[in-house]
Design a protein around this motif. Structure first.
Motif, mmCIF file in Angstrom:
data_model
loop_
_atom_site.group_PDB
_atom_site.id
_atom_site.type_symbol
_atom_site.label_atom_id
_atom_site.label_comp_id
_atom_site.label_asym_id
_atom_site.label_seq_id
_atom_site.Cartn_x
_atom_site.Cartn_y
_atom_site.Cartn_z
ATOM 1 N N ALA A 280 9.039 -9.555 10.196
ATOM 2 C CA ALA A 280 8.776 -8.711 11.364
ATOM 3 C C ALA A 280 7.289 -8.464 11.600
ATOM 4 C CB ALA A 280 9.509 -7.382 11.219
ATOM 5 N N LEU A 281 6.457 -8.817 10.624
ATOM 6 C CA LEU A 281 5.010 -8.626 10.812
ATOM 7 C C LEU A 281 4.453 -9.747 11.686
ATOM 8 C CD1 LEU A 281 3.634 -7.671 7.258
ATOM 9 C CD2 LEU A 281 4.444 -6.165 9.054
ATOM 10 N N LEU B 172 2.234 -11.494 -3.426
ATOM 11 C CA LEU B 172 1.612 -10.190 -3.713
ATOM 12 C C LEU B 172 1.168 -10.112 -5.170
ATOM 13 C CD1 LEU B 172 3.973 -7.668 -1.858
ATOM 14 C CD2 LEU B 172 1.636 -8.270 -1.245
ATOM 15 N N ASP C 31 -6.532 -5.682 3.242
ATOM 16 C CA ASP C 31 -6.386 -4.305 2.751
ATOM 17 C C ASP C 31 -6.103 -4.288 1.251
ATOM 18 O OD1 ASP C 31 -6.730 -2.151 4.289
ATOM 19 O OD2 ASP C 31 -4.607 -1.705 4.601
ATOM 20 N N ILE C 32 -5.144 -5.110 0.850
ATOM 21 C CA ILE C 32 -4.721 -5.141 -0.551
ATOM 22 C C ILE C 32 -5.858 -5.605 -1.449
ATOM 23 C CG2 ILE C 32 -3.294 -6.514 -2.154
ATOM 24 C CD1 ILE C 32 -0.959 -6.074 -0.225
ATOM 25 N N MET D 135 -3.051 -6.877 6.209
ATOM 26 C CA MET D 135 -2.419 -6.361 4.992
ATOM 27 C C MET D 135 -3.065 -6.952 3.736
ATOM 28 S SD MET D 135 1.448 -7.140 3.706
ATOM 29 C CE MET D 135 2.161 -6.384 2.273
ATOM 30 N N MET D 136 -3.247 -8.286 3.751
ATOM 31 C CA MET D 136 -3.794 -8.925 2.562
ATOM 32 C C MET D 136 -5.272 -8.556 2.362
ATOM 33 S SD MET D 136 -1.155 -10.123 1.449
ATOM 34 C CE MET D 136 -0.864 -11.484 0.393
ATOM 35 N N LYS E 71 -0.539 0.617 0.255
ATOM 36 C CA LYS E 71 -0.700 -0.510 1.174
ATOM 37 C C LYS E 71 0.575 -1.344 1.214
ATOM 38 C CE LYS E 71 -5.589 -0.441 0.209
ATOM 39 N NZ LYS E 71 -6.612 -0.920 -0.714
ATOM 40 N N VAL E 72 1.125 -1.619 0.051
ATOM 41 C CA VAL E 72 2.378 -2.386 -0.004
ATOM 42 C C VAL E 72 3.480 -1.594 0.694
ATOM 43 C CG1 VAL E 72 4.107 -3.411 -1.540
ATOM 44 C CG2 VAL E 72 1.693 -3.526 -2.153
ATOM 45 N N ARG F 236 11.825 -3.021 11.663
ATOM 46 C CA ARG F 236 12.440 -3.912 12.651
ATOM 47 C C ARG F 236 13.575 -4.719 12.038
ATOM 48 N NH1 ARG F 236 6.905 -4.842 13.671
ATOM 49 N NH2 ARG F 236 6.184 -3.720 15.499
ATOM 50 N N GLN G 45 6.458 -17.835 2.526
ATOM 51 C CA GLN G 45 7.439 -16.945 3.140
ATOM 52 C C GLN G 45 6.795 -15.573 3.272
ATOM 53 O OE1 GLN G 45 9.776 -14.518 1.060
ATOM 54 N NE2 GLN G 45 11.763 -15.157 1.839
ATOM 55 N N PHE G 46 6.854 -15.046 4.476
ATOM 56 C CA PHE G 46 6.174 -13.778 4.747
ATOM 57 C C PHE G 46 7.154 -12.774 5.343
ATOM 58 C CE2 PHE G 46 3.072 -17.261 5.598
ATOM 59 C CZ PHE G 46 2.302 -17.079 4.461
ATOM 60 N N PRO G 47 6.792 -11.479 5.348
ATOM 61 C CA PRO G 47 7.677 -10.484 5.977
ATOM 62 C C PRO G 47 7.913 -10.856 7.444
ATOM 63 C CG PRO G 47 5.928 -9.411 4.742
ATOM 64 C CD PRO G 47 5.594 -10.863 4.774
ATOM 65 N N VAL H 95 6.645 -1.251 7.724
ATOM 66 C CA VAL H 95 6.483 -1.799 9.084
ATOM 67 C C VAL H 95 7.462 -2.957 9.290
ATOM 68 C CG1 VAL H 95 4.899 -3.059 10.609
ATOM 69 C CG2 VAL H 95 4.066 -1.107 9.303
ATOM 70 N N ASP H 96 7.583 -3.790 8.262
ATOM 71 C CA ASP H 96 8.510 -4.920 8.329
ATOM 72 C C ASP H 96 9.959 -4.430 8.399
ATOM 73 O OD1 ASP H 96 9.265 -7.706 8.143
ATOM 74 O OD2 ASP H 96 9.860 -7.306 6.081
ATOM 75 N N LYS I 206 3.188 0.703 3.066
ATOM 76 C CA LYS I 206 2.967 0.792 4.512
ATOM 77 C C LYS I 206 3.452 -0.474 5.234
ATOM 78 C CE LYS I 206 -1.052 0.478 7.392
ATOM 79 N NZ LYS I 206 -2.513 0.491 7.341
ATOM 80 N N TYR I 207 3.025 -1.625 4.733
ATOM 81 C CA TYR I 207 3.364 -2.863 5.445
ATOM 82 C C TYR I 207 4.818 -3.282 5.231
ATOM 83 C CZ TYR I 207 -1.509 -3.308 6.688
ATOM 84 O OH TYR I 207 -2.753 -3.087 7.218
ATOM 85 N N THR J 296 12.836 -11.760 -0.171
ATOM 86 C CA THR J 296 11.372 -11.607 -0.138
ATOM 87 C C THR J 296 10.727 -12.023 -1.466
ATOM 88 O OG1 THR J 296 11.663 -9.287 -0.750
ATOM 89 C CG2 THR J 296 11.385 -9.751 1.583
ATOM 90 N N PHE K 146 7.392 -13.860 -1.133
ATOM 91 C CA PHE K 146 6.311 -12.967 -0.715
ATOM 92 C C PHE K 146 5.905 -12.039 -1.865
ATOM 93 C CE2 PHE K 146 4.498 -9.257 1.529
ATOM 94 C CZ PHE K 146 3.380 -9.905 2.019
#
Lengths: 255, 240
Positions: free
Chosen positions: B89-90, A76, B101-102, B98-99, A3-4, A14, B85-87, A10-11, A6-7, A69, A72
């Protein structure tokens, strides 16, 4: 972990830095193949350029992305998942993103202009360097609190591998040229992943003669298919140890 | 019943003790304000609970379970950090997914009350890189409440939020308390949070100076507001 992974991917898909790297490699590789009439000559230039550029870009990108990051990563880390899953997902995603950029920027031109074993080897060597320097960059970012310091140490590390180490090795070989240094040449080369990549590719294009005495030693040791596999295997070890240390550090790190 | 228990918690960074000998228990169905000067150890205390920081001494228990390497206990914890602070591009929607899911939650089990209440339902397709600081805080609040936690940790939750959104978030925290949840809030904005808090934990130089009900603090100090009461309490060298 998936999951980590995949996302994060995705980030990263781009991410401007990754896209710029892909375009830079494409322009560089395509340009060299177009400027040089002989594809093999272009290939030799590509070896020199990519073996320096790919580690640099990978290392700097990994370190900067890791620092950018951090908050973030902290978010997580308060979720009900293991830290090892977070780091594994992030490591794999960064490596995948850079490898995809490499496949587009270097793999495509190689496939078009010089399909074959040598191109495959150059791509494999660069791909392994990506893994090595993603692992090293992650470890550096985890062990240095300050971003500028982390990037600085990363640049010094790259400089050591690309220039200083070879210069020292050559000076040593020159100074001890009247002694039997042959047993030391291969182990010393194995201490530098960029040298390992260079040796593996150069021997395949049969340019050991250009590497002088050490070339002869390398030819004897790495000259066979098994030798090249050994060089690539040593590079895998080079990717494994910083990654393993990074996992250990991250598990215990105060975030 | 105590849901969070700190026993002799200490944290040392090289030669500096950021926390020392903290014993405290937080109950189900209460809101505790954790306050103290900058650098007093509030965030370190919270991080020990969240598993972000490993205590140098002592233990933390969450619902009886020792905080250690097993991350399962965090399933029941919601966290709203001070800096979001988040990714980049999401999109907001992708981050929420995502969260979820996790955490291994179904779409039906999550609590999306705040998504609508904070006006994020119209912005789910927006990239996180385009959001203002305040909107990022709103996203952070949604993430903290979404898994219906029994323990909620909020670090300066109202900083950066407009007054209406701040009230919405604090009301949601009050609702969580009513449902038996434990809420820990660090804030410098005493006036904003004091109506919500049941008890106040005051930390200074890494030590817990007192952990008392708001009513008792006001009673002891003879003040009507916490902002006035705290200096009196501290000058009286209040003890837990």
């Amino acid at each position: 972990m998936t999951k980590v992974y995949k996302y994060t991917l995705v980030d990263l898909a781009r991410n401007r830095f990754v896209l710029a790297f892909a375009v830079l490699m494409l322009v560089l590789a395509e340009g060299l193949f177009r400027i040089e009439g002989d594809a093999m000559k272009a290939m030799l230039s590509l070896v020199q350029v990519t073996l320096a550029l790919v580690p640099l870009v990978t290392l700097v990108f990994t370190i900067v992305y890791s620092y950018d990051t951090q908050e973030f990563t902290q978010l997580l880390a308060v979720q009900p998942i293991r830290r090892s899953a977070i780091l594994a997902g992030r490591l794999a995603a960064i490596a995948t993103a850079v490898l995809m950029a490499l496949a587009f920027g270097l793999g495509l031109p190689l496939l078009v202009h010089l399909p074959g074993m040598v191109s495959l080897l150059l791509f494999a060597a660069n791909a392994l360097l990506v893994l090595v320097f993603v692992a090293l960059g992650t470890l550096l970012a985890l062990t240095q609190r300050d971003k500028a310091r982390g990037v600085g140490i990363g640049l010094v590390t790259w400089f050591l591998f690309v220039l200083v180490y070879d210069a020292l090795l050559m000076a040593l070989m020159f100074a001890l040229s009247d002694r039997p240094i042959e047993p030391w040449v291969v182990p010393l080369a194995a201490l530098n992943p960029i040298d390992l990549a260079r040796i593996a590719v150069m021997l395949r294009v049969d340019l050991a003669a250009m590497m002088g005495y050490s070339g002869a030693v390398y030819q004897r040791f790495f000259g066979s298919a098994q030798g090249i596999l050994l060089a690539l295997g040593l590079m895998v070890l080079w990717a494994a140890w910083p990654a393993l240390v990074a996992f250990r550090v991250f598990r215990r790190k105060d975030l | 019943m105590d849901s969070v228990v700190f026993e002799g918690i200490g944290k040392r960074y090289r030669s500096l003790w950021a926390l020392r000998g903290v014993d405290a228990a937080f109950r189900q169905g209460e809101v505790v304000m954790v306050i103290g000067p900058n650098g007093s150890g509030k965030t370190t205390l919270i991080k020990c609970l969240l598993g972000l920081v490993r205590p140098s001494e002592g233990t933390v228990r969450v619902n009886g379970q020792l905080v250690g390497s097993d991350p399962a206990y965090r399933q029941r914890i919601g966290y709203m950090p001070q800096i979001s602070q988040f990714p980049p591009a999401l999109t907001i929607g992708q981050l929420l997914e995502m969260m979820r899911d996790i955490r291994g939650l179904d779409a039906e089990t999550v609590d999306d009350t705040l998504v609508g209440a904070l006006g994020l339902d119209r912005q789910l397709e927006k990239r996180l890189s385009t959001l203002s600081g305040g909107t990022c805080q709103k996203v952070s609040a949604v993430l903290a409440f979404r898994s219906r936690p029994s323990i909620l940790v909020m670090d300066e939750p109202t900083a950066g939020l407009d007054p209406l959104s701040a009230r919405t978030v604090l009301d949601q925290a009050a609702a969580l308390r009513s449902n038996g949840g434990t809420v820990l809030i660090t804030s410098h904005l005493l006036e904003e949070v004091e109506t919500l808090a049941d008890r106040v934990a005051y930390i200074e130089d890494g030590r817990l100076r007192f952990l008392l009900p708001v009513k008792e603090i006001l009673q002891r100090s003879g003040a009507t507001r916490l902002a006035q009461a705290l200096p009196v309490m501290l000058s009286n060298s209040a003890t837990p």
